[in-house]
Motif scaffolding. Structure first.
Motif, PDB file in Angstrom:
ATOM      1  N   PRO A  11     -89.190  -6.694  49.016  1.00 46.30           N
ATOM      2  CA  PRO A  11     -88.888  -5.814  50.153  1.00 46.30           C
ATOM      3  C   PRO A  11     -87.750  -6.320  51.039  1.00 46.30           C
ATOM      4  CG  PRO A  11     -91.234  -6.086  49.898  1.00 46.30           C
ATOM      5  CD  PRO A  11     -90.620  -7.013  48.919  1.00 46.30           C
ATOM      6  N   ALA A  12     -87.681  -7.633  51.305  1.00 43.83           N
ATOM      7  CA  ALA A  12     -86.610  -8.135  52.178  1.00 43.83           C
ATOM      8  C   ALA A  12     -85.251  -7.896  51.538  1.00 43.83           C
ATOM      9  CB  ALA A  12     -86.819  -9.626  52.457  1.00 43.83           C
ATOM     10  N   ARG A  32     -84.794 -12.535  39.190  1.00 44.93           N
ATOM     11  CA  ARG A  32     -85.111 -13.105  37.868  1.00 44.93           C
ATOM     12  C   ARG A  32     -86.055 -12.185  37.090  1.00 44.93           C
ATOM     13  NH1 ARG A  32     -88.415 -18.158  40.371  1.00 44.93           N
ATOM     14  NH2 ARG A  32     -90.142 -16.971  41.198  1.00 44.93           N
ATOM     15  N   LEU A  40     -98.386 -10.956  43.810  1.00 48.38           N
ATOM     16  CA  LEU A  40     -99.669 -11.178  44.478  1.00 48.38           C
ATOM     17  C   LEU A  40     -99.519 -10.883  45.973  1.00 48.38           C
ATOM     18  CD1 LEU A  40    -102.036 -14.223  43.992  1.00 48.38           C
ATOM     19  CD2 LEU A  40    -101.970 -12.838  46.028  1.00 48.38           C
ATOM     20  N   ARG A  97     -97.962  -3.639  45.127  1.00 46.89           N
ATOM     21  CA  ARG A  97     -96.587  -4.123  45.259  1.00 46.89           C
ATOM     22  C   ARG A  97     -95.755  -3.769  44.030  1.00 46.89           C
ATOM     23  NH1 ARG A  97     -95.501  -8.127  48.833  1.00 46.89           N
ATOM     24  NH2 ARG A  97     -93.396  -7.946  47.972  1.00 46.89           N
ATOM     25  N   ASP A 101     -92.462  -2.163  45.591  1.00 48.33           N
ATOM     26  CA  ASP A 101     -91.190  -2.883  45.434  1.00 48.33           C
ATOM     27  C   ASP A 101     -90.226  -2.105  44.541  1.00 48.33           C
ATOM     28  OD1 ASP A 101     -92.701  -4.637  46.885  1.00 48.33           O
ATOM     29  OD2 ASP A 101     -92.187  -6.418  45.740  1.00 48.33           O
ATOM     30  N   SER A 120     -81.729 -15.597  37.056  1.00 47.43           N
ATOM     31  CA  SER A 120     -82.526 -16.618  37.721  1.00 47.43           C
ATOM     32  C   SER A 120     -81.606 -17.602  38.449  1.00 47.43           C
ATOM     33  CB  SER A 120     -83.368 -17.345  36.669  1.00 47.43           C
ATOM     34  OG  SER A 120     -84.192 -18.269  37.299  1.00 47.43           O
ATOM     35  N   GLY A 159     -88.136 -15.185  48.344  1.00 51.17           N
ATOM     36  CA  GLY A 159     -89.575 -15.376  48.485  1.00 51.17           C
ATOM     37  C   GLY A 159     -89.998 -16.755  48.981  1.00 51.17           C
ATOM     38  N   LEU A 264    -101.464 -18.360  43.396  1.00 51.97           N
ATOM     39  CA  LEU A 264    -100.219 -18.722  44.094  1.00 51.97           C
ATOM     40  C   LEU A 264    -100.529 -19.718  45.221  1.00 51.97           C
ATOM     41  CD1 LEU A 264     -98.146 -15.773  45.557  1.00 51.97           C
ATOM     42  CD2 LEU A 264     -99.295 -17.380  47.046  1.00 51.97           C
ATOM     43  N   GLY A 283     -86.998 -12.529  54.895  1.00 52.87           N
ATOM     44  CA  GLY A 283     -88.348 -12.405  54.332  1.00 52.87           C
ATOM     45  C   GLY A 283     -89.029 -13.758  54.234  1.00 52.87           C
ATOM     46  N   GLY A 294    -101.859 -10.118  57.538  1.00 51.07           N
ATOM     47  CA  GLY A 294    -101.374  -8.964  56.760  1.00 51.07           C
ATOM     48  C   GLY A 294    -100.102  -8.348  57.320  1.00 51.07           C
ATOM     49  N   ASP A 295     -99.185  -9.202  57.792  1.00 48.92           N
ATOM     50  CA  ASP A 295     -97.965  -8.654  58.398  1.00 48.92           C
ATOM     51  C   ASP A 295     -96.686  -9.210  57.762  1.00 48.92           C
ATOM     52  OD1 ASP A 295     -98.513 -11.145  59.338  1.00 48.92           O
ATOM     53  OD2 ASP A 295     -98.689 -10.573  61.440  1.00 48.92           O
ATOM     54  N   GLY A 296     -96.839  -9.909  56.629  1.00 50.62           N
ATOM     55  CA  GLY A 296     -95.657 -10.483  55.970  1.00 50.62           C
ATOM     56  C   GLY A 296     -94.626  -9.418  55.631  1.00 50.62           C
ATOM     57  N   ARG A 298     -93.909  -6.793  57.352  1.00 54.34           N
ATOM     58  CA  ARG A 298     -93.072  -6.449  58.518  1.00 54.34           C
ATOM     59  C   ARG A 298     -91.946  -7.469  58.678  1.00 54.34           C
ATOM     60  NH1 ARG A 298     -92.320  -7.493  64.339  1.00 54.34           N
ATOM     61  NH2 ARG A 298     -94.339  -8.521  64.545  1.00 54.34           N
TER      62      ARG A 298
END
Ligand SMILES: Cc1cc2nc3c(=O)[nH]c(=O)nc-3n(C[C@H](O)[C@H](O)[C@H](O)COP(=O)(O)OP(=O)(O)OC[C@H]3O[C@@H](n4cnc5c(N)ncnc54)[C@H](O)[C@@H]3O)c2cc1C
Length: 405
Positions: A11-12, A32, A40, A97, A101, A120, A159, A264, A283, A294-296, A298
């Motif tokens: 998303p970012a 990649r 996840l 996701r 995504d 990659s 990420g 993860l 991100g 649960g706001d990652g 945003r």
């Protein structure tokens, strides 16, 4: 040479690419992975994230593939349970996701970004100019060979384990608490309701979200580390955690796993104040605290938009002040939420604090409801909707005026 090379099409990265491509910038997005791909996540898009997506004209396709989420249920063991509904005019979404995504990536491509899967990135190319170091591109392997990809601006949206941020020494895992996540999709023909769920237990928590198609996303986040046998047999660990929980045991006792769980960790990543010209982080690559609130998404969506604005500034005026401005903006918009998240992350690590919090929630459920609204970024949603309305009104006024000119 690309104006902007974005590493990571989560998303970012996709939001940054969309904003830049709409502004007419030549932008290349690499990942990649090939899309659609799994990731996840708890799969909830909170009210604030949805409002930002809507302002960016990215919400409509997402809403078509999602379930509506009206709030959160938080339980603390020993019978403590609080349901917090978002205010009537606000809601969030649940969407895998894999789907989210892919939709955001397609929007970036539609806006004019070039996308290359299977690339990659191994490292940033750092050059020395006038005594200062700066990033001038990346080295990446693609289709069996290694290439250097020059760019005027590199956006690292790769990420939590960001090759770019860790490689340059801009990120590190915090010493404690070290938690790992196991995430899986289970059949859930009778979802408990239209709320996401967060079941907080001593040292661990379990998030549950109902998804379209009678499926539940279940994530267990618990203390762990490499070599932990619990992580080797993730399905057995997940089942054991669910079976040990009086609230979840019966719901998922016979539920079929849709595909093998993903593991993860460690989940949290701290980003320092460091920076290097030529590179902008966005991100999770710019720092990831803990998924409990649960706001990652945003931070990813808004952070991608901010990174795009910074890239535009750097392209037009050079790098002076770009990082300082971005750091200030991120502190202003995210700082309070980062602190809130840190307090919760510490609370969960201490059994006595979890018991205390469960006790408080029984006598003062209003406090937990206020925290659910805050975690859901409802204030951000309100402010974004109001700002969007006034911009739309201004545009209408200008259009109306111009008809009479
Ligand atoms: C257990 C868990 C539950 C969560 N639940 C929620 C939730 O319910 N709601 C919420 O809002 N947030 C949640 N989050 C947080 C959310 O998942 C992240 O904040 C979000 O994914 C960040 O997006 P991103 O674009 O920064 O990174 P990512 O989505 O991780 O995307 C990074 C991309 O970079 C690519 N990449 C990585 N390295 C390279 C490389 N070297 N070269 C090329 N490409 C590379 C990857 O393939 C990936 O596609 C959760 C996180 C976890 C761990």
């Amino acid at each position: 040479m690309d104006d902007v090379l974005i590493v990571g099409a989560g998303p970012a990265g996709s939001v940054a690419a969309t904003v830049l491509a709409r502004a007419g910038v030549r932008v290349r997005l690499v990942d990649r992975a090939s899309f659609p791909r799994d990731k996840l996540c708890g799969d909830t898009v909170n009210a604030g994230t949805l409002a930002i997506l809507s302002r960016l004209r990215l919400a409509a396709p997402v809403e078509r593939h999602a379930l509506r989420i009206d709030g959160m249920v938080v339980t603390g063991g020993r019978g403590a349970s609080v349901e917090g509904r978002y205010p009537a005019d606000l809601y969030g979404l649940a969407i895998s996701r894999r789907v989210l995504d892919e939709l955001l990536l397609q929007e970036a491509i539609h806006a004019g970004a070039t996308f290359e899967p299977g690339v990659s990135v191994q490292a940033a190319t750092v050059t020395q100019a006038g005594g200062a170091r700066r990033v001038s591109g990346v080295t990446a392997s693609a289709r069996g060979s290694v290439h250097t990809w020059p760019a005027r601006v590199v956006v690292g949206a790769d990420g939590r384990r960001s090759t770019l941020a860790f490689g340059i020494g801009l990120a590190a895992h915090p010493a404690a608490p070290r938690r790992w996540a196991i995430g899986a999709y289970l059949e859930d023909p009778r979802p408990a309701g239209s709320c996401g769920e967060m079941h907080i237990r001593s040292g661990r928590y379990i998030g549950v979200a109902p998804l379209p198609g009678g499926i539940a996303n279940v994530c267990v986040v618990k203390p762990s580390g490499p070599g932990d046998p619990d992580l080797r047999d993730a399905e057995a660990t997940l089942r054991r955690e669910l079976n040990a929980d009086p609230l979840l045991r019966d719901r998922y006792a016979t539920a079929r796993l849709i595909r093998p769980p993903i593991v993860l960790g460690p989940v949290a990543v701290d980003a320092g104040d460091g920076y290097i010209d030529g590179l902008i982080l966005a991100g999770d690559a710019a720092g990831f605290i803990d998924p409990m609130t649960g706001d990652g998404l945003r931070f990813a969506v808004r952070g991608g938009e901010m990174a795009a604005a910074s890239a535009l500034l750097a392209l037009e005026h050079g790098w002076a002040g770009v990082h300082a401005r971005l750091a200030r903006q991120r502190r202003d918009e995210f700082g309070a939420k980062w602190r809130f998240n840190r307090v919760l992350r510490t609370t969960v690590a201490w059994p006595s604090l979890v018991r205390l919090a469960a006790g408080i929630s029984r006598v003062s459920p209003g406090l937990v409801r206020a925290m659910i609204e805050y975690a859901g970024d409802c204030g951000v949603a309100r402010a974004t909707i109001i700002a969007k309305r006034s911009t739309t009104e201004d545009t209408k006024d200008t259009e109306a005026e111009s008809q009479f000119l």
